[in-house]
Design a protein around this motif. Structure first.
Motif, PDB file in Angstrom:
ATOM      1  N   LEU A   1       0.826  -1.215   0.000  1.00 29.59           N
ATOM      2  CA  LEU A   1       0.000   0.000   0.000  1.00 29.59           C
ATOM      3  C   LEU A   1       0.866   1.274   0.000  1.00 29.59           C
ATOM      4  O   LEU A   1       0.546   2.270  -0.647  1.00 29.59           O
TER       5      LEU A   1
ATOM      6  N   ARG B   1      -9.985  -0.688  -5.582  1.00 28.74           N
ATOM      7  CA  ARG B   1      -9.214  -1.161  -4.426  1.00 28.74           C
ATOM      8  C   ARG B   1      -9.996  -0.980  -3.130  1.00 28.74           C
ATOM      9  O   ARG B   1      -9.897  -1.795  -2.190  1.00 28.74           O
ATOM     10  N   LEU B   2     -10.757   0.146  -3.072  1.00 25.49           N
ATOM     11  CA  LEU B   2     -11.594   0.346  -1.880  1.00 25.49           C
ATOM     12  C   LEU B   2     -12.645  -0.764  -1.772  1.00 25.49           C
ATOM     13  O   LEU B   2     -12.931  -1.267  -0.670  1.00 25.49           O
TER      14      LEU B   2
ATOM     15  N   GLU C   1     -12.336  -3.732  -2.990  1.00 20.89           N
ATOM     16  CA  GLU C   1     -11.621  -4.934  -2.560  1.00 20.89           C
ATOM     17  C   GLU C   1     -11.322  -4.887  -1.072  1.00 20.89           C
ATOM     18  O   GLU C   1     -11.413  -5.902  -0.368  1.00 20.89           O
ATOM     19  N   ALA C   2     -10.943  -3.647  -0.584  1.00 22.50           N
ATOM     20  CA  ALA C   2     -10.681  -3.526   0.858  1.00 22.50           C
ATOM     21  C   ALA C   2     -11.950  -3.785   1.666  1.00 22.50           C
ATOM     22  O   ALA C   2     -11.900  -4.381   2.768  1.00 22.50           O
ATOM     23  N   GLU C   3     -13.069  -3.269   1.112  1.00 18.32           N
ATOM     24  CA  GLU C   3     -14.326  -3.545   1.809  1.00 18.32           C
ATOM     25  C   GLU C   3     -14.618  -5.047   1.858  1.00 18.32           C
ATOM     26  O   GLU C   3     -15.061  -5.592   2.876  1.00 18.32           O
TER      27      GLU C   3
ATOM     28  N   GLN D   1     -12.380  -7.380   1.705  1.00 16.60           N
ATOM     29  CA  GLN D   1     -11.459  -7.959   2.685  1.00 16.60           C
ATOM     30  C   GLN D   1     -11.927  -7.687   4.110  1.00 16.60           C
ATOM     31  O   GLN D   1     -11.785  -8.531   5.003  1.00 16.60           O
ATOM     32  N   ARG D   2     -12.462  -6.404   4.308  1.00 14.96           N
ATOM     33  CA  ARG D   2     -12.947  -6.092   5.654  1.00 14.96           C
ATOM     34  C   ARG D   2     -14.122  -6.984   6.041  1.00 14.96           C
ATOM     35  O   ARG D   2     -14.242  -7.454   7.184  1.00 14.96           O
TER      36      ARG D   2
ATOM     37  N   LEU E   1      -6.697  -2.966  10.785  1.00 12.96           N
ATOM     38  CA  LEU E   1      -7.796  -2.170  10.236  1.00 12.96           C
ATOM     39  C   LEU E   1      -7.669  -0.689  10.619  1.00 12.96           C
ATOM     40  O   LEU E   1      -7.975   0.202   9.831  1.00 12.96           O
TER      41      LEU E   1
ATOM     42  N   GLN F   1      -5.210   0.730   8.332  1.00  9.19           N
ATOM     43  CA  GLN F   1      -5.795   0.934   7.004  1.00  9.19           C
ATOM     44  C   GLN F   1      -6.703   2.155   6.981  1.00  9.19           C
ATOM     45  O   GLN F   1      -6.717   2.926   6.009  1.00  9.19           O
TER      46      GLN F   1
ATOM     47  N   ARG G   1      -6.466   5.428   4.645  1.00  9.94           N
ATOM     48  CA  ARG G   1      -7.574   5.922   3.844  1.00  9.94           C
ATOM     49  C   ARG G   1      -7.813   7.416   4.121  1.00  9.94           C
ATOM     50  O   ARG G   1      -8.122   8.199   3.199  1.00  9.94           O
TER      51      ARG G   1
END
Length: 632
Positions: free
Chosen positions: A361, A427-428, A430-432, A434-435, A456, A459, A463
């Motif tokens: 990142l 990517r956000l 994807e991050a969501e 992943q979250r 988290l 992260q 963000r």
């Protein structure tokens, strides 16, 4: 210049007073007695020379005895009080020294002195001085040259003593008497004479006369004085006319030069006006093109900015919702953190994996920062290009092409920015995902994955940093928009300057019309002066015949008629028009009055002169009546 009456008075009344003063001073000073004797001899010689020359009635030569005696007397007068200069050969006492100075005081005497130096037979300074006196008399400028020499007493003091005749008042009297010699016409041959070895002896027998001669001489003197007055007056008129003609010719030459200069300046001004008009048209067309392109560019940028605002607002709303949900989850996870602290050792391996993800990142963040720096540099390049556009208005076509290329690049870069934004959104997402997977893992494995809360949080901080970077990007875009507006303002100022230049061109046109009017006026003045010069030329041609007119006037005066002077008449007697340069004065040879050319344009033979002479209209009518009544 000396007038005839002033010369006559100077020669009689002033000379008598000088004789009395000289006689009273001579008893005390022998030099004063010498000056008085020389003055009297000069009077006698000049008077006898004029009388004999007028009675002789033709030009005089070098063998004429009164002329020889005159040169002897002038030599004695110039030698009086002359300083003696020492040299290797002995003492030197010559007249050539002071006479040679006349060349410096009057440039017209340079010809005489040069011709005297070039004479082959002259070897002594005395012979050169005698030749100079003869040439000056033939030129009728002897009185003028000696008058200039007398006025410079500071120069004469080097050659003469303080009581010399040339430095006293007697010298001025002799110079005044020499003016009368302008009546005499002499033709002297200087080359054949032996002027070096002549002995100057005064012959007094020529000046001893009886009572009858004195009585006759008085009558002759009165006649000669009147003739001399009239001749001197005519010579003065001729000199004045020559001087006025030379002055008018100089003025005409200066006016022609100024007129030619004005014509050249007008041609240059016309060419400049044509060039300025062409440049103005080119600048106007270029300005219109620039305005159209800038308006189109502004419309495009405004649409892009509005779209970016809408997307930013939507993305910000989604991020705010995500942020609130993350806060809630943090509170829940904080409560769970106390239960998961015992299992930290098990999750070390998981931390290492998360650190690798964090490094990835960070690399993405650095790449984005590099892209932002590149965008800033490109914005600086755009500013430099705009400044070059303002400075180089004449080459605006090439620069506009460059601007179009830069704008296309900016559009490509904005497309790239939008692509990067889409990638960030992906990517956000994807991050969501992943979250969400992490939440499911936490729910499933609350005891095993307690350390994911810290990851988290990190992260979320990243963000937040990304949001700040996006806000800075928006600020940069706003600044770029302000710079574009400033460029538009500068271009508007350039348009205003062009309008002022157009007004200046109109002012130049008005000045050009004014110069044309002045040129027309100057041409009119030149034509008037050319007419006046033509009349003056005709007047000068007529002035050669005035000697015969003087003889006719003398005969008319002996017959009892009155010859009116030029000073007493300012208007024509018949038409009463005022005399000027173009309207000249003319004497009627019958009545002696002064008329203009139109009122005296008649010629008839008179009893005093068989040749036809100028007569006024009234006398012309009377004479015609007499001729018709008495045909014999």
């Amino acid at each position: 210049m000396y007038s005839p009456q002033s010369l006559h008075r100077w020669g009689i009344t002033h000379s008598e007073s000088m004789e009395r003063l000289a006689y009273s001073q001579a008893l005390r000073d022998p030099m004063a007695m010498e000056r008085a004797n020389l003055l009297n001899m000069a009077k006698l010689s000049i008077k006898g020379l004029i009388e004999s020359a007028l009675s002789f009635g033709r030009t005089l030569d070098s063998d004429y005895p009164p002329l020889q005696q005159f040169f002897v007397v002038m030599e004695h007068c110039l030698k009086h009080g002359l300083r003696v200069k020492k040299s290797f050969l002995g003492f030197n006492k010559s007249l050539w020294g002071p006479l040679e100075l006349v060349e410096k005081l009057c440039p017209e005497a340079a010809e005489i002195s040069a011709s005297v130096r070039d004479l082959p037979g002259l070897k002594t300074p005395l012979g050169r001085a005698r030749a100079w006196l003869r040439l000056a008399l033939m030129q009728k400028r002897l009185a003028d040259y000696l008058r200039l020499l007398i006025t410079r007493k500071d120069v004469l003091s080097d050659f003469y003593e303080n009581s010399a005749l040339m430095l006293e008042e007697e010298g001025a009297v002799i110079v005044g008497l020499l003016v009368g010699l302008n009546v005499i016409d002499a033709n002297l041959c200087v080359k054949g004479e032996d002027l070096d070895s002549q002995v100057g002896v005064i012959d007094f027998s020529m000046y001893l006369k009886n009572d009858m001669d004195d009585y006759r001489s008085e009558e002759r003197n009165s006649q000669i004085a009147s003739i001399l007055d009239q001749k001197n007056y005519v010579e003065e008129l001729n000199r004045q006319l020559n001087s006025t003609v030379h002055g008018l010719q100089g003025r005409v030459d200066s006016l022609e030069k100024s007129n030619s200069k004005l014509i050249e300046e007008l041609a240059i001004a016309k060419n400049n006006i044509i060039k300025l008009q062409e440049e103005n048209q080119q600048l106007r067309s270029e300005n219109n093109l620039i305005l159209l392109k800038t308006q189109q560019h502004l419309e495009v940028t405004q649409g892009d900015v509005s779209l970016e605002r809408d997307t930013y607002k939507q993305s910000r709303q989604g991020l705010d919702e995500m942020y609130n949900e993350a806060r809630r989850q943090l509170k829940e996870e904080c409560q769970l953190r106390q239960d998961v602290e015992n299992e930290l050792v098990v999750q070390v391996s998981m931390k290492q994996e998360m650190e690798l993800a964090m490094k990835l990142l960070e690399k993405d963040i650095h790449e984005k920062q590099d892209t932002l720096i590149g965008l800033r540099q490109q914005l600086d390049e755009v500013k430099a290009i705009n400044v070059e556009m303002y400075q180089k208005m004449q080459s605006s076509d090439d620069e506009m092409k460059k601007k179009n290329d830069v704008i296309s690049r900016l559009e490509e870069k904005t497309n790239q920015i939008t692509a990067t934004m889409k990638q960030l959104e992906q990517r956000l997402q994807e991050a969501e995902r992943q979250r969400t997977s992490a939440e499911e893992g936490t729910r499933r494995f609350k005891l095993d994955f307690a350390n994911k809360a810290d990851s988290l949080q990190r992260q979320i901080e990243h963000r937040e940093k990304q949001l700040q970077q996006l806000e800075t990007d928006l600020k940069i875009e706003r600044e770029w928009r302000h710079t574009l507006q400033n460029d538009l303002d500068k271009e508007r100022d350039a348009v205003a300057q062009l309008s002022t230049e157009a007004l200046q061109i109109n002012g130049l046109k008005k000045e050009f019309h004014c110069l044309q009017d002045e040129n027309i006026q100057l041409k009119g003045i030149c034509e008037d002066q050319e007419k006046a010069l033509e009349e003056l030329g005709s007047k000068l041609s007529e002035s050669k015949l005035k000697i015969e007119d003087i003889k006719e006037a003398n005969k008319a005066l002996q017959g009892g008629q009155v010859w009116l002077k030029d000073k007493d008449a300012s208007h024509c007697k018949l038409c009463e028009k005022e005399f000027s340069i173009s309207r000249r004065k003319h004497h009627c040879r019958n009545c002696g009055e002064i008329f203009c050319n139109s009122c005296s344009d008649n010629e008839l033979p008179l009893p005093a002169s068989p040749k036809p002479v100028r007569v006024c209209d009234t006398c012309h009518a009377l004479l015609l009546q007499r001729c018709s009544s008495n045909p014999t």
